[in-house]
Write a protein that holds these residues in place. Structure first.
Motif, mmCIF file in Angstrom:
data_model
loop_
_atom_site.group_PDB
_atom_site.id
_atom_site.type_symbol
_atom_site.label_atom_id
_atom_site.label_comp_id
_atom_site.label_asym_id
_atom_site.label_seq_id
_atom_site.Cartn_x
_atom_site.Cartn_y
_atom_site.Cartn_z
ATOM 1 N N LEU A 98 0.836 -1.198 0.000
ATOM 2 C CA LEU A 98 0.000 0.000 0.000
ATOM 3 C C LEU A 98 0.873 1.251 0.000
ATOM 4 O O LEU A 98 1.745 1.415 0.869
ATOM 5 N N GLY A 99 0.646 2.122 -0.962
ATOM 6 C CA GLY A 99 1.414 3.352 -1.047
ATOM 7 C C GLY A 99 0.932 4.407 -0.059
ATOM 8 O O GLY A 99 -0.141 4.297 0.555
ATOM 9 N N TYR A 153 -0.318 -3.891 -11.627
ATOM 10 C CA TYR A 153 0.140 -3.747 -13.005
ATOM 11 C C TYR A 153 -0.934 -4.248 -13.956
ATOM 12 O O TYR A 153 -1.758 -5.103 -13.608
ATOM 13 N N THR A 154 -0.927 -3.692 -15.117
ATOM 14 C CA THR A 154 -1.729 -4.189 -16.244
ATOM 15 C C THR A 154 -0.751 -4.419 -17.379
ATOM 16 O O THR A 154 -0.029 -3.494 -17.774
ATOM 17 N N GLY A 155 -0.743 -5.647 -17.865
ATOM 18 C CA GLY A 155 0.363 -6.000 -18.753
ATOM 19 C C GLY A 155 1.641 -5.929 -17.930
ATOM 20 O O GLY A 155 1.757 -6.537 -16.880
ATOM 21 N N TRP A 156 2.612 -5.133 -18.386
ATOM 22 C CA TRP A 156 3.801 -4.894 -17.558
ATOM 23 C C TRP A 156 3.903 -3.417 -17.222
ATOM 24 O O TRP A 156 4.997 -2.879 -17.043
ATOM 25 N N HIS A 157 2.739 -2.761 -17.141
ATOM 26 C CA HIS A 157 2.700 -1.353 -16.738
ATOM 27 C C HIS A 157 2.486 -1.292 -15.223
ATOM 28 O O HIS A 157 1.382 -1.542 -14.714
ATOM 29 N N LEU A 158 3.549 -0.976 -14.483
ATOM 30 C CA LEU A 158 3.437 -0.847 -13.033
ATOM 31 C C LEU A 158 2.764 0.467 -12.672
ATOM 32 O O LEU A 158 3.090 1.523 -13.239
ATOM 33 N N GLN A 159 1.838 0.418 -11.697
ATOM 34 C CA GLN A 159 1.035 1.584 -11.325
ATOM 35 C C GLN A 159 0.431 1.337 -9.951
ATOM 36 O O GLN A 159 0.601 0.261 -9.378
ATOM 37 N N THR A 160 -0.292 2.354 -9.435
ATOM 38 C CA THR A 160 -1.086 2.109 -8.226
ATOM 39 C C THR A 160 -2.548 1.997 -8.627
ATOM 40 O O THR A 160 -2.989 2.586 -9.621
ATOM 41 N N ALA A 161 -3.273 1.220 -7.834
ATOM 42 C CA ALA A 161 -4.679 0.961 -8.156
ATOM 43 C C ALA A 161 -5.490 0.907 -6.866
ATOM 44 O O ALA A 161 -4.953 0.689 -5.776
ATOM 45 N N ASN A 166 0.957 9.991 -6.221
ATOM 46 C CA ASN A 166 -0.437 10.376 -5.981
ATOM 47 C C ASN A 166 -1.197 10.659 -7.262
ATOM 48 O O ASN A 166 -2.177 11.379 -7.257
ATOM 49 N N ASP A 167 -0.724 10.139 -8.381
ATOM 50 C CA ASP A 167 -1.490 10.294 -9.616
ATOM 51 C C ASP A 167 -1.643 8.948 -10.320
ATOM 52 O O ASP A 167 -1.934 8.895 -11.514
ATOM 53 N N GLY A 168 -1.411 7.863 -9.538
ATOM 54 C CA GLY A 168 -1.497 6.521 -10.103
ATOM 55 C C GLY A 168 -0.238 6.078 -10.804
ATOM 56 O O GLY A 168 -0.155 4.942 -11.278
ATOM 57 N N ILE A 169 0.746 6.970 -10.882
ATOM 58 C CA ILE A 169 1.985 6.668 -11.606
ATOM 59 C C ILE A 169 3.110 6.417 -10.610
ATOM 60 O O ILE A 169 3.254 7.133 -9.619
ATOM 61 N N LEU A 170 3.909 5.386 -10.898
ATOM 62 C CA LEU A 170 5.115 5.112 -10.126
ATOM 63 C C LEU A 170 6.322 5.561 -10.948
ATOM 64 O O LEU A 170 6.358 5.388 -12.167
ATOM 65 N N ARG A 171 7.311 6.115 -10.279
ATOM 66 C CA ARG A 171 8.531 6.531 -10.973
ATOM 67 C C ARG A 171 9.713 6.400 -10.024
ATOM 68 O O ARG A 171 9.532 6.272 -8.803
ATOM 69 N N SER A 225 7.412 5.385 0.512
ATOM 70 C CA SER A 225 7.492 4.110 1.229
ATOM 71 C C SER A 225 6.159 3.390 1.081
ATOM 72 O O SER A 225 5.144 3.983 0.700
ATOM 73 N N PHE A 226 6.147 2.117 1.387
ATOM 74 C CA PHE A 226 4.972 1.270 1.219
ATOM 75 C C PHE A 226 4.791 0.410 2.468
ATOM 76 O O PHE A 226 5.753 0.117 3.186
ATOM 77 N N ILE A 227 3.554 0.021 2.739
ATOM 78 C CA ILE A 227 3.254 -0.784 3.913
ATOM 79 C C ILE A 227 2.688 -2.124 3.444
ATOM 80 O O ILE A 227 1.824 -2.166 2.567
ATOM 81 N N PRO A 228 3.167 -3.232 3.964
ATOM 82 C CA PRO A 228 2.588 -4.531 3.587
ATOM 83 C C PRO A 228 1.181 -4.684 4.193
ATOM 84 O O PRO A 228 0.961 -4.383 5.370
ATOM 85 N N VAL A 229 0.245 -5.143 3.403
ATOM 86 C CA VAL A 229 -1.137 -5.342 3.838
ATOM 87 C C VAL A 229 -1.504 -6.797 3.605
ATOM 88 O O VAL A 229 -1.303 -7.326 2.493
ATOM 89 N N GLN A 230 -2.032 -7.447 4.654
ATOM 90 C CA GLN A 230 -2.446 -8.835 4.490
ATOM 91 C C GLN A 230 -3.493 -8.938 3.381
ATOM 92 O O GLN A 230 -4.452 -8.161 3.338
ATOM 93 N N THR A 231 -3.303 -9.881 2.528
ATOM 94 C CA THR A 231 -4.244 -10.015 1.405
ATOM 95 C C THR A 231 -5.663 -10.306 1.897
ATOM 96 O O THR A 231 -6.641 -9.944 1.246
ATOM 97 N N ALA A 232 -5.803 -10.927 3.069
ATOM 98 C CA ALA A 232 -7.140 -11.248 3.601
ATOM 99 C C ALA A 232 -7.924 -9.989 3.973
ATOM 100 O O ALA A 232 -9.154 -10.022 4.086
ATOM 101 N N LEU A 233 -7.200 -8.865 4.185
ATOM 102 C CA LEU A 233 -7.891 -7.617 4.540
ATOM 103 C C LEU A 233 -8.513 -6.912 3.339
ATOM 104 O O LEU A 233 -9.326 -6.007 3.510
#
Length: 717
Positions: free
Chosen positions: A6-7, A15-23, A75-80, A90-98
């Motif tokens: 989580l950003g 990602y969609t295809g090999w386009h890394l992004q936030t969703a 904060n625009d869906g784009i990673l760079r 930084s990013f925080i790990p989130v349990q997939t069950a949540l």
């Protein structure tokens, strides 16, 4: 264990295809965007070959490194990639069950207890909902049905959130929509207040904002006005889940009563009373009322009076329209019928003609012919200009009220004293006996010797009993002062009639009248006294009109009648002269428009507080009509004769003035500068006595004794 990343700004790395992004959570959960997953061993899938998760000191967060550079969430869906490492990179790990719970929390609205908190959102590695925030890194969540409970590992206090709208509310909204689409919901003869447009608007408002309790209440009320009791009860139950207001329990009692569930209504009423008044003994005081309600009587109609007697406030009246019209039960006692009658009269008068006719149709369907239905049918006919029909309804209403012992609401008391058009026409063709006894009173008129020197310009006529005489000293003194301040007038004939005055009051009137003559005052005092054959509030207000035949036989001039609890402003003379120059008649026509048409109220809804009659030649006929009307209409056998003076004045207006409306200049006495100061101008009767000085009989006599005589009277040039 697998984790999503989580950003800082609330998006998951995907990602969609090999386009890394936030969703968003929803995009990841739906599969439209694939998630980047971090495994327990710290490897990333699918981009572990070039991105390395790196733990940050003193934090649950990680940095995503590519060589010496850092992945940044912008904060625009784009990673760079960036060359520095800031907090938000930084990013925080989130349990997939949540994920399903986080998706629900951020895409649906929620309540915390009775407080709506809306949707959650994620930012700065926290879940924010309402005024609370939860650290994502230590977040625990548990879902059960329509509730989600959250707590942090390091802060175990749990908070439960309820879904909004609930499934029950969503089902109700869907059902209402389906019934509307199918055309199943229509108004009928028994639903005068039902309005499909308002129902649709309330449905839309609730769909837009299901958390708004007021929208739920109005939607429940609208369904009830259509007699859709299941949906009305359901929407109200949803409102009660969102707000514990005891008024809502009372609303539920009304719905139960209308649905013929009287036992349930009684239980709900008890719950509402104990919730609203926990420290009172109201259950004891309402025991009989609730017992009767449970047995099928409509005793909710008695609740306002019961609470008033207990000095407790009434519940909110939002659902009051559901109590009128109401199918009365054969079990309902006379007290319930009386309460219903007054509520019916009150509500009927608040609505336009279209809704009144619908109400009357529904009432006749439910309960047949009754006093309250007939008197309001009379009002409808009267306002439509159908005098004969109105008179017939009023006669029927009077008969039914007497037979059933139903007492009208205060403004409808005139139904007992209203004479039909035929009865009014007959007054001039016969001799009317003096049933009220004023013809036997003693009169004291001022001398007429100087009438040729200065003719009478106006007669001012008042009546009272010895109790209301307390207003007379100030009335007299204010007129003398006003005349002295503007000596440009002829004689002002002040005429006062008093029922059973004391010797002190008679002495005061006599001395004052003599002083006015001796000191050449332009004010002359004439008075009459005696005993009315019937003595009550209705006859005291009628004295001014009963005196008129004797007054008009002596004075030929314009005339003003008014309540004795009033006094004259200092500029009365100029105000009077302005009115005389611009008007032929003046009345308190609060129920009339500029075309002379009555647009509201009842025939006797005609202000008698002050009236002006300017056509001197016609005043004697009007005077005799008023006196004859009162002596004919007043009946000691009536339950009340209240409004008899207004009935007489309204009938005189209808007979002598209204037919010539377009030819006459009519003054609306409530407009412009008041000709007299009255209680409603200053805050009540006691306030009137004190306003601008209080004066007793002794005060008036003392002040008159200090004045030097006025200049001699001189005839007009």
């Amino acid at each position: 264990m697998a984790f999503f990343l989580l950003g800082w700004h609330g998006g998951l790395v995907g990602y969609t295809g090999w386009h890394l992004q936030t969703a968003s959570f929803a995009d990841i959960l739906s599969g439209s965007v694939s998630p980047v997953i971090m495994h327990d061993d710290g490897t990333l899938e699918p981009c572990g070959a070039f991105i390395t998760p790196t733990p940050l000191d003193n934090s649950d967060a990680i940095a995503l490194k590519v060589n010496h550079r850092t992945v940044s969430d912008c904060n625009d869906g784009i990673l760079r990639l960036t060359d520095h490492q800031d907090t938000w990179e930084s990013f925080i790990p989130v349990q997939t069950a949540l994920l399903p719970i986080l998706k629900d929390l951020t895409t649906r609205s929620w309540h915390e207890a009775e407080k709506w908190v809306g949707k959650a959102h994620c930012t700065e590695h926290h879940l924010h909902i309402g005024d609370r925030h939860w650290s994502i890194g230590t977040l625990n969540a548990e879902k059960s049905g329509e509730t989600v409970t959250l707590w942090n590992t390091d802060a175990p206090d749990r908070v439960t959130y309820k879904l909004c709208p609930s499934r029950a509310l969503s089902s109700l909204l869907e059902t209402l929509n389906e019934r509307l689409q199918a055309g199943e919901i229509r108004s009928s003869v028994t639903t005068p207040w039902a309005d499909s447009g308002t129902l649709r608007e309330n449905l839309a408002n609730t769909c837009f904002a299901p958390h708004r309790t007021d929208y739920l209440l109005h939607l429940s009320r609208q369904c009830a006005l259509f007699e859709i009791w299941d949906l009305a009860t359901g929407f109200l139950a949803c409102a009660r889940q969102q707000d514990a207001n005891p008024d809502f329990i009372y609303f539920a009692a009304i719905l139960a009563l209308r649905a013929q569930q009287h036992d349930s209504a009684a239980q709900l009423l008890a719950e509402a009373l104990t919730t609203r008044f926990p420290d009172s003994n109201i259950l004891e005081k309402t025991a009989s009322l609730r017992a009767r309600l449970a047995q099928g009587e409509n005793t909710l109609l008695l609740l306002p009076q019961t609470l008033e007697e207990a000095k407790l406030p009434m519940f909110d009246r939002l659902f009051d329209l559901l109590m009128v019209p109401l199918p009365l039960s054969v079990q309902d006692g006379k007290d319930i019928q009386q309460a219903y009658s007054m509520r019916f009269e009150d509500i009927s008068g608040q609505h336009d003609m279209t809704h009144r006719l619908k109400l009357l149709t529904a009432e006749a369907h439910y309960n047949g012919v009754s006093y309250w239905e007939e008197v309001n049918m009379g009002h409808v006919a009267w306002l439509a200009g159908l005098r004969k029909e109105a008179d017939a309804h009023y006669a029927s209403a009077r008969k039914l009220a007497i037979e059933s012992h139903i007492h009208p609401i205060h403004y409808n008391c005139g139904v007992f004293s209203w004479l039909s058009e035929a009865d009014c026409a007959a007054l001039s063709s016969r001799s009317v006996p003096d049933r009220l006894g004023v013809s036997q009173w003693e009169w004291q008129f001022s001398p007429e010797d100087d009438a040729t020197v200065l003719p009478s310009e106006v007669c001012l006529v008042f009546g009272c009993d010895k109790g209301y005489f307390r207003f007379i000293p100030k009335l007299i003194l204010s007129l003398i002062r006003a005349s002295r301040a503007n000596p440009t007038t002829g004689f002002i004939q002040l005429c006062i009639g008093v029922d059973q005055p004391t010797m002190e009051q008679l002495t005061f009137l006599t001395k004052t009248a003599e002083w006015l003559v001796a000191n050449n005052s332009r004010v002359r005092l004439n008075f009459a006294h005696g005993t009315l054959a019937y003595r009550d509030g209705a006859t005291y207000t009628a004295i001014r009109y009963l005196m008129l035949p004797e007054i008009t036989a002596r004075f030929s001039c314009p005339l003003i009648t008014a309540d004795c609890d009033s006094y004259f402003p200092s500029d009365f003379v100029s105000l009077w002269q302005d009115m005389k120059a611009s008007a032929d008649y003046g009345f308190r026509l609060y129920a009339y428009n500029r075309e002379g048409k009555q647009v509201m109220g009842e025939p006797w809804g005609f202000g008698a507080g002050i009236s002006y009659f300017g056509e001197a030649d016609h005043i004697p006929a009007i005077a005799h009509f008023l006196s004859d009307y009162l002596n004919t209409a007043y009946n000691p056998q009536n339950p009340t004769n209240w409004c008899v003076d207004q009935c007489a004045l309204a009938a005189a207006f209808k007979r002598f003035v209204a037919p010539k409306w377009d030819e006459l200049r009519i003054k609306f006495m409530d407009e412009g500068t008041p000709l007299m100061v009255m209680p409603h101008h200053v805050g009540g009767k006691d306030a009137l006595l004190a306003h601008e000085g209080s004066f007793s009989m002794v005060d008036v006599v003392s002040e008159l004794a200090r004045y030097t005589p006025e200049p001699p009277l001189t005839p007009p040039s």
